[in-house]
Write an enzyme that holds these catalytic residues in place. Sequence first.
Site, PDB file in Angstrom:
ATOM      1  N   LYS A   1      -9.126   5.295   5.718  1.00 24.00           N
ATOM      2  CA  LYS A   1      -7.849   4.781   5.223  1.00 24.00           C
ATOM      3  C   LYS A   1      -8.068   3.648   4.220  1.00 24.00           C
ATOM      4  O   LYS A   1      -8.806   2.708   4.503  1.00 24.00           O
ATOM      5  CB  LYS A   1      -6.967   4.316   6.384  1.00 24.00           C
TER       6      LYS A   1
ATOM      7  N   ASP B   1       0.882  -1.160   0.000  1.00 24.46           N
ATOM      8  CA  ASP B   1       0.000   0.000   0.000  1.00 24.46           C
ATOM      9  C   ASP B   1       0.929   1.222   0.000  1.00 24.46           C
ATOM     10  O   ASP B   1       2.128   1.099   0.282  1.00 24.46           O
ATOM     11  CB  ASP B   1      -0.869  -0.038   1.264  1.00 24.46           C
ATOM     12  N   LEU B   2       0.396   2.386  -0.333  1.00 24.24           N
ATOM     13  CA  LEU B   2       1.262   3.575  -0.399  1.00 24.24           C
ATOM     14  C   LEU B   2       1.120   4.468   0.842  1.00 24.24           C
ATOM     15  O   LEU B   2       2.043   4.576   1.658  1.00 24.24           O
ATOM     16  CB  LEU B   2       0.929   4.367  -1.668  1.00 24.24           C
ATOM     17  N   ASP B   3      -0.072   5.091   0.964  1.00 26.62           N
ATOM     18  CA  ASP B   3      -0.277   6.061   2.049  1.00 26.62           C
ATOM     19  C   ASP B   3      -0.205   5.358   3.404  1.00 26.62           C
ATOM     20  O   ASP B   3      -0.999   4.462   3.690  1.00 26.62           O
ATOM     21  CB  ASP B   3      -1.648   6.735   1.900  1.00 26.62           C
TER      22      ASP B   3
ATOM     23  N   SER C   1      -2.555   0.800  -4.315  1.00 25.97           N
ATOM     24  CA  SER C   1      -3.093   1.931  -3.559  1.00 25.97           C
ATOM     25  C   SER C   1      -4.348   2.453  -4.235  1.00 25.97           C
ATOM     26  O   SER C   1      -4.423   2.479  -5.466  1.00 25.97           O
ATOM     27  CB  SER C   1      -2.042   3.060  -3.523  1.00 25.97           C
ATOM     28  N   ALA C   2      -5.294   2.905  -3.425  1.00 22.22           N
ATOM     29  CA  ALA C   2      -6.502   3.527  -3.975  1.00 22.22           C
ATOM     30  C   ALA C   2      -6.198   4.916  -4.533  1.00 22.22           C
ATOM     31  O   ALA C   2      -7.030   5.520  -5.201  1.00 22.22           O
ATOM     32  CB  ALA C   2      -7.552   3.638  -2.874  1.00 22.22           C
TER      33      ALA C   2
ATOM     34  N   GLU D   1       0.232  -3.328   4.656  1.00 21.86           N
ATOM     35  CA  GLU D   1      -0.920  -2.408   4.747  1.00 21.86           C
ATOM     36  C   GLU D   1      -0.985  -1.701   6.092  1.00 21.86           C
ATOM     37  O   GLU D   1      -0.595  -2.270   7.110  1.00 21.86           O
ATOM     38  CB  GLU D   1      -2.212  -3.209   4.591  1.00 21.86           C
ATOM     39  N   ASP D   2      -1.524  -0.481   6.086  1.00 21.30           N
ATOM     40  CA  ASP D   2      -1.742   0.230   7.356  1.00 21.30           C
ATOM     41  C   ASP D   2      -3.226   0.390   7.666  1.00 21.30           C
ATOM     42  O   ASP D   2      -3.572   1.044   8.648  1.00 21.30           O
ATOM     43  CB  ASP D   2      -1.082   1.625   7.330  1.00 21.30           C
TER      44      ASP D   2
ATOM     45  N   LYS E   1     -10.764  -1.478  -2.015  1.00 23.14           N
ATOM     46  CA  LYS E   1     -10.553  -2.196  -0.753  1.00 23.14           C
ATOM     47  C   LYS E   1     -11.802  -1.978   0.112  1.00 23.14           C
ATOM     48  O   LYS E   1     -12.366  -0.892   0.058  1.00 23.14           O
ATOM     49  CB  LYS E   1      -9.321  -1.631  -0.028  1.00 23.14           C
TER      50      LYS E   1
ATOM     51  N   THR F   1       2.010   9.967   4.217  1.00 25.21           N
ATOM     52  CA  THR F   1       1.048  10.860   3.572  1.00 25.21           C
ATOM     53  C   THR F   1      -0.362  10.722   4.152  1.00 25.21           C
ATOM     54  O   THR F   1      -1.220  11.563   3.852  1.00 25.21           O
ATOM     55  CB  THR F   1       0.986  10.570   2.055  1.00 25.21           C
TER      56      THR F   1
HETATM   57  C1  BG6 Z   1      -5.670   5.721  -0.085  1.00 23.78           C
HETATM   58  C2  BG6 Z   1      -5.759   6.525   1.191  1.00 23.78           C
HETATM   59  O1  BG6 Z   1      -4.379   5.225  -0.217  1.00 23.78           O
HETATM   60  O2  BG6 Z   1      -5.968   6.549  -1.210  1.00 23.78           O
HETATM   61  C3  BG6 Z   1      -7.103   7.217   1.299  1.00 23.78           C
HETATM   62  O3  BG6 Z   1      -5.569   5.655   2.293  1.00 23.78           O
HETATM   63  C4  BG6 Z   1      -7.359   8.059   0.046  1.00 23.78           C
HETATM   64  O4  BG6 Z   1      -7.099   8.032   2.445  1.00 23.78           O
HETATM   65  C5  BG6 Z   1      -7.258   7.160  -1.196  1.00 23.78           C
HETATM   66  O5  BG6 Z   1      -8.635   8.646   0.081  1.00 23.78           O
HETATM   67  C6  BG6 Z   1      -7.482   7.917  -2.503  1.00 23.78           C
HETATM   68  O6  BG6 Z   1      -6.411   8.800  -2.696  1.00 23.78           O
HETATM   69  P1  BG6 Z   1      -6.385  10.015  -3.718  1.00 23.78           P
HETATM   70  O7  BG6 Z   1      -4.960  10.511  -3.596  1.00 23.78           O
HETATM   71  O8  BG6 Z   1      -6.667   9.452  -5.087  1.00 23.78           O
HETATM   72  O9  BG6 Z   1      -7.400  10.993  -3.286  1.00 23.78           O
HETATM   73 MG    MG Z   2      -2.706   3.182   3.567  1.00 23.08          MG
END
Ligand code: BG6
Ligand code: MG
Length: 215
Positions: free
Chosen positions: A43, A7-9, A114-115, A169-170, A145, A15
């Site tokens: 998240k 996962d990224l964030d 990542s989303a 994942e977090d 997810k 972030t």
């Molecule tokens: C996920 C985050 O990685 O990405 C969420 O955990 C976030 O908090 C989602 O809403 C979508 O991200 P973005 O950058 O496309 O708005």
């Molecule tokens: Mg995350």
Amino acid sequence: MQGFVFDLDGVLADTAKYHYIAWKQLAAEIGITIDEVFNEQLKGISRQESLERILAHGGKSSTFSAAELAKMAEKKNQHYVELLEELTPEDALPGVRELLAAACEHNIPCTVASASKNAPLILEKLVLADYFVGIVDPESLAKGKPDPEIFIKAAQLMAIDPKEVIGFEDAQAGIDGIKGCGMYAIGIGEAEQLKGADRVITDLTEIAIEELLRI
Ligand code: BG6
Ligand code: MG
């Protein structure tokens, strides 16, 4: 284990705090208060769904038109992207660069699930992009997810059976997705928010590649 999916964030980059700042401000502008406990539910969840959850939390689910919702999501993203301007390679979370470099040395492919639509930008800013064989495009997903689809696609990018992949994942939604396709799940953060993870660690400095490859 043959491959890693990250996962990224909150896993690769610090972030998650910027998402929270940007959502909190947008919510305040429409009279909704959110706190860190509620934020856990955002998240791993897409931008649009996060907004829907915030509106439901504030009892304003049917208050806005589709055009207004799109405008609000865009406003949050503009604020978030402004906050990202401060990002430097030092904002990679502890142990991230070392683990990715070790994976490269051991010929273990890595992917990002990542989303976030901002993932390519963030990976460039952190100077991490070259460590990955691919990033799953969140626009290509039928379901976000906790559905396992994003992790199945990440395994496909590496041509590896999900059962031979470790997912990092977090978020609870992410752990559920990882376990939903039979991967080994490593949660990063607090165990209470990462139910079902095979192992929970505070950060990636706690685990060495040799140990991961023995799983
Ligand atoms: C996920 C985050 O990685 O990405 C969420 O955990 C976030 O908090 C989602 O809403 C979508 O991200 P973005 O950058 O496309 O708005
Ligand atoms: Mg995350």
